[in-house]
Design an enzyme around this catalytic site. Structure first.
Site, PDB file in Angstrom:
ATOM      1  N   HIS A   6       3.598  21.620 -54.448  1.00 25.11           N
ATOM      2  CA  HIS A   6       5.036  21.836 -54.552  1.00 25.11           C
ATOM      3  C   HIS A   6       5.349  23.306 -54.311  1.00 25.11           C
ATOM      4  CE1 HIS A   6       9.137  21.442 -55.867  1.00 25.11           C
ATOM      5  NE2 HIS A   6       8.968  22.485 -56.648  1.00 25.11           N
ATOM      6  N   VAL A  37      11.796   8.695 -15.870  1.00 30.65           N
ATOM      7  CA  VAL A  37      11.891   7.243 -16.077  1.00 30.65           C
ATOM      8  C   VAL A  37      10.528   6.599 -16.308  1.00 30.65           C
ATOM      9  CG1 VAL A  37      14.047   7.002 -14.781  1.00 30.65           C
ATOM     10  CG2 VAL A  37      11.872   6.835 -13.576  1.00 30.65           C
TER      11      VAL A  37
HETATM   12  P1  AMP Z   1       9.553   6.347 -20.929  1.00 32.34           P
HETATM   13  O1  AMP Z   1       8.905   5.232 -20.149  1.00 32.34           O
HETATM   14  O2  AMP Z   1       9.420   6.235 -22.416  1.00 32.34           O
HETATM   15  O3  AMP Z   1       9.200   7.715 -20.433  1.00 32.34           O
HETATM   16  O4  AMP Z   1      11.125   6.193 -20.698  1.00 32.34           O
HETATM   17  C1  AMP Z   1      11.714   6.107 -19.438  1.00 32.34           C
HETATM   18  C2  AMP Z   1      13.107   5.541 -19.634  1.00 32.34           C
HETATM   19  O5  AMP Z   1      13.810   5.575 -18.393  1.00 32.34           O
HETATM   20  C3  AMP Z   1      13.118   4.091 -20.102  1.00 32.34           C
HETATM   21  O6  AMP Z   1      13.787   4.011 -21.329  1.00 32.34           O
HETATM   22  C4  AMP Z   1      13.863   3.351 -18.998  1.00 32.34           C
HETATM   23  O7  AMP Z   1      14.694   2.331 -19.511  1.00 32.34           O
HETATM   24  C5  AMP Z   1      14.692   4.446 -18.332  1.00 32.34           C
HETATM   25  N1  AMP Z   1      15.068   4.142 -16.945  1.00 32.34           N
HETATM   26  C6  AMP Z   1      14.285   3.644 -15.957  1.00 32.34           C
HETATM   27  N2  AMP Z   1      14.982   3.482 -14.785  1.00 32.34           N
HETATM   28  C7  AMP Z   1      16.260   3.903 -15.035  1.00 32.34           C
HETATM   29  C8  AMP Z   1      17.476   4.003 -14.250  1.00 32.34           C
HETATM   30  N3  AMP Z   1      17.529   3.646 -12.941  1.00 32.34           N
HETATM   31  N4  AMP Z   1      18.598   4.474 -14.843  1.00 32.34           N
HETATM   32  C9  AMP Z   1      18.567   4.866 -16.143  1.00 32.34           C
HETATM   33  N5  AMP Z   1      17.460   4.788 -16.923  1.00 32.34           N
HETATM   34  C10 AMP Z   1      16.322   4.319 -16.403  1.00 32.34           C
END
Ligand code: AMP
Ligand code: FAD
Length: 478
Positions: free
Chosen positions: A451, A277
């Site tokens: 190419h 996340v």
């Molecule tokens: P990144 O910051 O690109 O690594 O992506 C992390 C992702 O996790 C983001 O798109 C958030 O929206 C997602 N995220 C964070 N917390 C949660 C949660 N509790 N449930 C589902 N997705 C989450």
């Protein structure tokens, strides 16, 4: 006696080790402090990227892709491959060997360039002094003329899914599975979640990605993101958007995840769960209270465009400061800071940092998206070229995706290059080079491309911007 250095770098990830080598090359007496211990308890250089990030994830992505091809991609070439099987511990061991080679390589580079490695935990004190606590607890204080903080980032934990590195793992744990989980949950459809989810899906896991946002890959160009969602879903990743994880329970080596989506409360049970996340800056026990270095409201070290902190002579780079959490961004900041310390007027172009997601096909882009530009009121011309029309892609049986070039409608200057397809990362880099030199779509169109290459798709997309493509029907009048 207190050791004195022109430059002391805290952290030897792609930000810190590159900064240290560059500073030493510029004739500055340089030390770099690192505390990361490998599985054998030895200090290993290279940071997140080399040890538990970019490199090991790409090693597993490449291995798993070969497995997938051997199982499902050979028949079309007339190649029979029967009884293809996977030895996961051998695959993971290969990955670990690559890591060992590369981290050892950084140690060699330190020695060759005369960078002093100080093993232990670094903490910035007042007056550009840095306290180093060795693994055995002994401390020394070194005096620096300039300090570069490159302490990086670590995975964000969420209370609904506490990581135990057994059933619920973070990205580091997901690089160490010793067998393929039958069912795998991934929380977060960001870069890391999609890459690691892809690894285990290719090896046979039934993968569900649970993402809180309604929109898939919000940072990518919408057309590319839409194509990516379609392709990854077709590959078998079950991507649940608008689904927020609210709790989990581990029982009998399985985890039941609760989440809410548009239809209400949901529950799924997995053999393993990867929490991906996002990442947060590492600043724990890094700055003495009187160090004078400020953090921003999100906990990153506050820096200006040249990576100077609130204390003269103290800089911070990489994941611990604002901006994209990418190895190449960290390294280029390291070079810029070392050069500025040496008296050069180095600057960095933050507008042209390429982003890559190493799924298959890869997803990569540089510059602005069509929706960003429209939001800014910039009139644009767009050219696209599908790999389905590329002879090279057909030869490789890898025809998914497209190249999209976006140019200013008035000046024809290229403002964005977006690719989903084979070798997207390499193609986007060509766009980045052109954009750095202020290329127009016409300039790219006038160049001679070999190419047959995948790069021809970039050529054709650039030609298509002004309705001049040869190998697709042009949407625009010439
Ligand atoms: P990144 O910051 O690109 O690594 O992506 C992390 C992702 O996790 C983001 O798109 C958030 O929206 C997602 N995220 C964070 N917390 C949660 C949660 N509790 N449930 C589902 N997705 C989450
Ligand atoms: P880090 O690499 O995190 O290094 C910081 C170092 O500082 C660490 O070694 C740490 O031990 C050390 N340290 C911290 N505090 C102290 C202290 N007080 N004293 C001494 N040492 C300290 N990026 C890409 O560009 N491409 C990719 O393909 C890619 N894939 C990734 C895949 C995964 C699974 C993950 C997790 C990340 C990936 N990244 C990728 C992101 C990339 O790893 C980071 O952006 C990059 O490592 C940041 O570099 P850094 O030098 O700022 O920090």
């Amino acid at each position: 006696m207190t050791q004195k250095f022109d430059v002391v770098v805290i952290g030897a990830g792609p930000g810190g080790y590159v900064a240290a080598i560059k500073a030493a090359q510029l004739g500055l007496k340089t030390a770099c402090i690192e505390k990361y211990q490998d599985k054998e308890g030895k200090i290993a250089l290279g940071g997140t990227c080399l040890n538990v990030g970019c490199i090991p994830s790409k090693a597993l992505l490449d291995s798993s892709w070969k497995f997938h091809e051997a199982k499902a991609g050979f028949a079309i070439h007339g190649i029979e491959a029967k009884g293809v099987s996977i030895d996961v511990p051998a695959m993971v061991a290969r990955k670990s060997n690559i890591v060992k080679n590369l981290t050892g390589g950084v140690s060699t580079l330190f020695k060759a360039n005369g960078v002093t490695l100080l093993e232990g935990h670094g903490k910035l004190l007042a007056g550009k002094q840095v306290e180093v606590t060795a693994l055995d607890g002994t401390t020394q204080v070194v005096q620096a003329e300039h300090v570069i903080i490159a302490s990086g980032s670590k995975p964000v934990d969420i209370p609904p899914a506490p990581v135990d590195q057994d059933v619920i793992v973070d990205s580091t744990g997901a690089l160490e599975f010793q067998s393929v989980p039958k069912s795998l949950g991934v929380i977060g459809a960001g870069v890391i979640g999609l890459e690691l989810g892809s690894v285990w899906a290719r090896l046979g896991a039934d993968v569900t990605v649970i993402e809180a946002l309604d929109k898939f890959l919000p940072a990518a160009d919408e057309q590319i993101a839409k194509e990516a969602l379609k392709t990854l879903t077709k590959q078998g990743l079950k991507i649940r958007l608008g689904a927020r994880v609210t709790g989990s329970e581990v029982k009998k080596k399985q985890v039941t995840v609760n989440f809410t989506d548009a239809e209400g409360e949901q529950q799924l049970t997995f053999d393993k769960l990867i929490v991906a996340v996002g990442r947060r800056p590492v600043t724990t026990d890094l700055l003495a209270t009187d160090s004078g270095v400020d953090l921003d409201e999100r906990g990153f070290i506050y820096v200006n465009d040249q990576c100077a902190t609130s204390v003269p002579g103290v800089y911070a780079i990489g994941d611990v400061v604002r901006g994209a959490m990418l190895a190449h961004k960290a390294s280029e900041e390291g070079v810029m800071v070392a050069e500025r310390i040496a008296g050069h007027k180095a600057q960095m172009n933050y507008d042209l940092i390429p982003s890559v997601i190493y799924t298959h096909p890869e997803i990569a882009w540089v510059g602005k998206t069509e929706q960003q530009l429209k939001g800014e009121g910039v009139a644009v011309n767009v050219g696209t070229f599908p790999f389905a029309a590329s002879g090279r892609a057909m030869a490789a049986n890898d025809t998914g995706g497209m190249v999209k070039v976006i140019a200013d409608a008035t000046t024809d200057r290229v403002l964005g290059v977006h690719v989903i397809g084979p070798s997207a990362a390499e193609l986007v880099q060509q766009g980045a080079i052109g954009m750095e030199f202020g290329t127009s779509a016409e300039d790219l169109g006038m160049m001679v491309f070999s190419h047959p290459t995948l790069s021809e798709a970039l050529h054709e997309a650039a030609l298509a911007v002004n309705g001049h493509a040869i190998h697709v029907v042009n949407r625009k009048k010439r």
